[in-house]
Scaffold this motif. Structure first.
Motif, PDB file in Angstrom:
ATOM      1  N   LEU A 222       6.597  13.374  11.354  1.00  0.00           N
ATOM      2  CA  LEU A 222       7.003  12.014  10.994  1.00  0.00           C
ATOM      3  C   LEU A 222       5.806  11.069  10.957  1.00  0.00           C
ATOM      4  O   LEU A 222       5.705  10.223  10.061  1.00  0.00           O
ATOM      5  CB  LEU A 222       8.052  11.491  11.970  1.00  0.00           C
ATOM      6  N   ILE A 223       4.885  11.224  11.923  1.00  0.00           N
ATOM      7  CA  ILE A 223       3.706  10.355  11.945  1.00  0.00           C
ATOM      8  C   ILE A 223       2.891  10.564  10.678  1.00  0.00           C
ATOM      9  O   ILE A 223       2.492   9.606  10.011  1.00  0.00           O
ATOM     10  CB  ILE A 223       2.831  10.648  13.192  1.00  0.00           C
ATOM     11  N   ILE A 224       2.670  11.824  10.311  1.00  0.00           N
ATOM     12  CA  ILE A 224       1.842  12.103   9.133  1.00  0.00           C
ATOM     13  C   ILE A 224       2.523  11.590   7.868  1.00  0.00           C
ATOM     14  O   ILE A 224       1.910  10.892   7.054  1.00  0.00           O
ATOM     15  CB  ILE A 224       1.541  13.612   9.022  1.00  0.00           C
ATOM     16  N   VAL A 225       3.808  11.894   7.722  1.00  0.00           N
ATOM     17  CA  VAL A 225       4.530  11.450   6.521  1.00  0.00           C
ATOM     18  C   VAL A 225       4.537   9.929   6.444  1.00  0.00           C
ATOM     19  O   VAL A 225       4.277   9.327   5.400  1.00  0.00           O
ATOM     20  CB  VAL A 225       5.965  12.025   6.517  1.00  0.00           C
ATOM     21  N   ASN A 226       4.784   9.290   7.598  1.00  0.00           N
ATOM     22  CA  ASN A 226       4.817   7.832   7.670  1.00  0.00           C
ATOM     23  C   ASN A 226       3.505   7.189   7.253  1.00  0.00           C
ATOM     24  O   ASN A 226       3.491   6.222   6.503  1.00  0.00           O
ATOM     25  CB  ASN A 226       5.088   7.405   9.118  1.00  0.00           C
TER      26      ASN A 226
ATOM     27  N   GLN B 292       0.956   8.675   5.617  1.00  0.00           N
ATOM     28  CA  GLN B 292       0.483   9.117   4.305  1.00  0.00           C
ATOM     29  C   GLN B 292       1.196   8.377   3.180  1.00  0.00           C
ATOM     30  O   GLN B 292       0.582   7.993   2.203  1.00  0.00           O
ATOM     31  CB  GLN B 292       0.727  10.628   4.166  1.00  0.00           C
ATOM     32  N   TYR B 293       2.492   8.164   3.329  1.00  0.00           N
ATOM     33  CA  TYR B 293       3.258   7.556   2.233  1.00  0.00           C
ATOM     34  C   TYR B 293       3.631   6.113   2.521  1.00  0.00           C
ATOM     35  O   TYR B 293       4.511   5.567   1.888  1.00  0.00           O
ATOM     36  CB  TYR B 293       4.494   8.410   1.923  1.00  0.00           C
ATOM     37  N   LYS B 294       2.936   5.529   3.520  1.00  0.00           N
ATOM     38  CA  LYS B 294       3.098   4.107   3.827  1.00  0.00           C
ATOM     39  C   LYS B 294       4.558   3.722   4.065  1.00  0.00           C
ATOM     40  O   LYS B 294       5.022   2.672   3.640  1.00  0.00           O
ATOM     41  CB  LYS B 294       2.514   3.243   2.700  1.00  0.00           C
TER      42      LYS B 294
ATOM     43  N   GLY C 274      -2.626   4.520   9.545  1.00  0.00           N
ATOM     44  CA  GLY C 274      -1.369   4.060   8.984  1.00  0.00           C
ATOM     45  C   GLY C 274      -1.192   2.551   9.099  1.00  0.00           C
ATOM     46  O   GLY C 274      -0.552   1.918   8.264  1.00  0.00           O
ATOM     47  N   ASP C 275      -1.795   1.957  10.153  1.00  0.00           N
ATOM     48  CA  ASP C 275      -1.661   0.514  10.371  1.00  0.00           C
ATOM     49  C   ASP C 275      -2.364  -0.305   9.309  1.00  0.00           C
ATOM     50  O   ASP C 275      -2.000  -1.430   9.034  1.00  0.00           O
ATOM     51  CB  ASP C 275      -2.268   0.126  11.725  1.00  0.00           C
ATOM     52  N   LYS C 276      -3.434   0.294   8.749  1.00  0.00           N
ATOM     53  CA  LYS C 276      -4.275  -0.480   7.834  1.00  0.00           C
ATOM     54  C   LYS C 276      -3.564  -0.849   6.551  1.00  0.00           C
ATOM     55  O   LYS C 276      -3.929  -1.800   5.889  1.00  0.00           O
ATOM     56  CB  LYS C 276      -5.561   0.287   7.519  1.00  0.00           C
ATOM     57  N   TRP C 277      -2.571  -0.047   6.172  1.00  0.00           N
ATOM     58  CA  TRP C 277      -1.915  -0.311   4.903  1.00  0.00           C
ATOM     59  C   TRP C 277      -0.896  -1.437   4.978  1.00  0.00           C
ATOM     60  O   TRP C 277      -0.283  -1.635   5.996  1.00  0.00           O
ATOM     61  CB  TRP C 277      -1.266   0.980   4.383  1.00  0.00           C
TER      62      TRP C 277
END
Ligand SMILES: [Zn+2]
Ligand SMILES: [Zn+2]
Lengths: 209, 219
Positions: free
Chosen positions: A121-125, A127-129, A206-209
């Protein structure tokens, strides 16, 4: 990384608290160790995100297989008995040992699956914003449950149990057992790639997006 | 005693409390969960919001109290039967040590050794190692920090391997239920032993190795 800017160091060793300037890139399969206490801080990997998400999802599917078929079968004096993986816990529950049953169920099935789910879930979250669930919360769950996942310990226990009874009956290892062997291997592999430095780096990205 | 004017009141007296070059000395707290460095005045990690303090608070006391509880539980874990085998109505309870003795009497020295190491040596070694770490962290002056940290890592690594006994009982109990012929019931020692493993693992997790590294500078 989202570390404080007023300090030239961006990391501290978890075991001795030494401030460390973490390099942005760690070479593939190279361990970065603390110069003071030798604690392994991070291990480099060429393409960790794809690896981890692919292996985690495969492992979860293999676990579904391990839960669907029979685990071991046992026959003596013309009687036969098949057990599935759940029964390692449910039989304890049936005999009134709720505490032990709960521990066994959590350590060998629930927590390993939960860990892999959190990672995926972390990676998908990131990666796909997507933002349907807090990656910070998932990261905290994943970091807290890792010490309690005991797939490899359970596997060795099955072998010890077999050694104990193999002389008095016919014991056969069924599909679920082999599926669990694969699951434990994949789980150990994922846990060896995802050190907590990398995990939180992903979350910060992920936070940067 | 003359101390230089503190630039930041919160950083007062921290230099002799924490190891040189450590995050805590620099007025930063390393989050144990996400490894984000937060200002030491904060109570919560600014990144993941977990509760933080420069060192785990009362680490040695908590480690020791969990350790003593697990040691007390280790006594019933060895006295009471871990499982009871019933063959044709004939019940024979077996303790952990009884299992070892049984395999020895059958001549299976290898299996006896495996069970003896996993269920007796490992838990006891783990408890002594943690007790030694607590003692070294609080009462001893010249400690080998590197060796002690390594001892901690070994303790942490072998922690979950003591669960082998509980899993073996869980598998045998599930598997051997042949009506009227042979069956196995769990014994109270299984709960006690699972408790021992749980508590010693928690105890190891609560021990903060960073206090070992802080010690050296007190000369
Ligand atoms: Zn270190
Ligand atoms: Zn944090």
């Amino acid at each position: 990384m989202a570390h404080s800017d007023d300090c030239q160091y961006n990391y501290a060793c978890a075991e001795c608290d030494l401030l460390i300037d973490m390099p942005a890139h760690i070479p593939h399969r190279t361990a970065l160790v603390c110069p003071r206490c030798n604690h392994t801080l991070a291990v480099g990997h060429r393409n960790p995100k794809h690896h981890v998400v692919a292996v985690s999802i495969t492992a979860i599917i293999v676990m579904v297989i391990a839960l669907s078929f029979s685990f071991i079968s046992f026959s003596a004096n013309g009687q036969q008995r098949d057990i599935n993986l759940f029964q390692a816990s449910s039989e304890l529950f049936a005999q009134g040992y709720y505490f032990v049953a709960l521990l066994v169920l959590s350590f060998i099935i629930i927590l390993p699956i939960l860990y892999l789910l959190c990672l995926s879930l972390i990676i998908v979250n990131t990666q796909y914003k997507l933002h349907f669930i807090s990656t910070h919360l998932l990261g905290r769950i994943a970091s807290s449950i890792l010490p309690w996942a005991m797939t490899e310990v359970f596997l060795i226990s099955v072998l010890v149990a077999l050694i104990k009874i193999v002389s008095m009956a016919d014991v056969t290892l069924e599909i679920s057992f082999w599926a669990y062997v694969i699951f434990a291997t994949l789980f150990t592999y994922v846990a060896s790639i995802v050190d907590s430095h990398r995990l939180w780096q992903w979350i910060a990205q992920g936070d940067k997006w | 005693m003359v101390s230089p004017t503190p630039i930041d009141s919160s950083k007062e007296n921290t230099t002799d409390k924490y190891a040189q070059g450590s995050a805590a000395e620099a007025g930063l707290t390393n989050c144990r969960l996400c490894h984000h460095l937060t200002d030491s005045r904060e109570q919560h990690c600014q990144y993941c919001n977990a509760q933080i303090s420069p060192r785990v608070q009362r680490s040695v006391q908590i480690t020791l109290s969990l350790l003593i509880t697990s040691f007390l539980l280790y006594i019933p874990a060895n006295i009471y039967p871990i499982m009871t085998t019933e063959v044709l109505g004939d019940r024979s309870p077996s303790t952990i040590i009884g299992g070892v003795v049984l395999f020895l009497s059958h001549g299976s020295y290898f299996i006896a050794a495996v069970i003896f190491i996993a269920s007796i040596i490992v838990p006891l070694a783990k408890m002594f190692a943690l007790a030694w770490l607590c003692y070294a962290a609080t009462c001893r002056q010249n400690i080998d920090k590197y060796e002690l940290t390594r001892l901690y890592r070994i303790t942490e690594f072998i922690g979950k391997w003591s669960m082998v006994d509980v899993y073996v009982v869980a598998i045998l109990v599930a598997l051997i239920q042949l009506t009227g012929l042979m069956s196995i019931q769990v014994g109270i020692a299984a709960s006690a032993f699972a408790g021992v493993v749980l508590l010693t693992m928690l105890s190891a997790l609560m021990f903060d190795t960073r206090i070992l590294w802080d010690k050296a500078i007190k000369k």
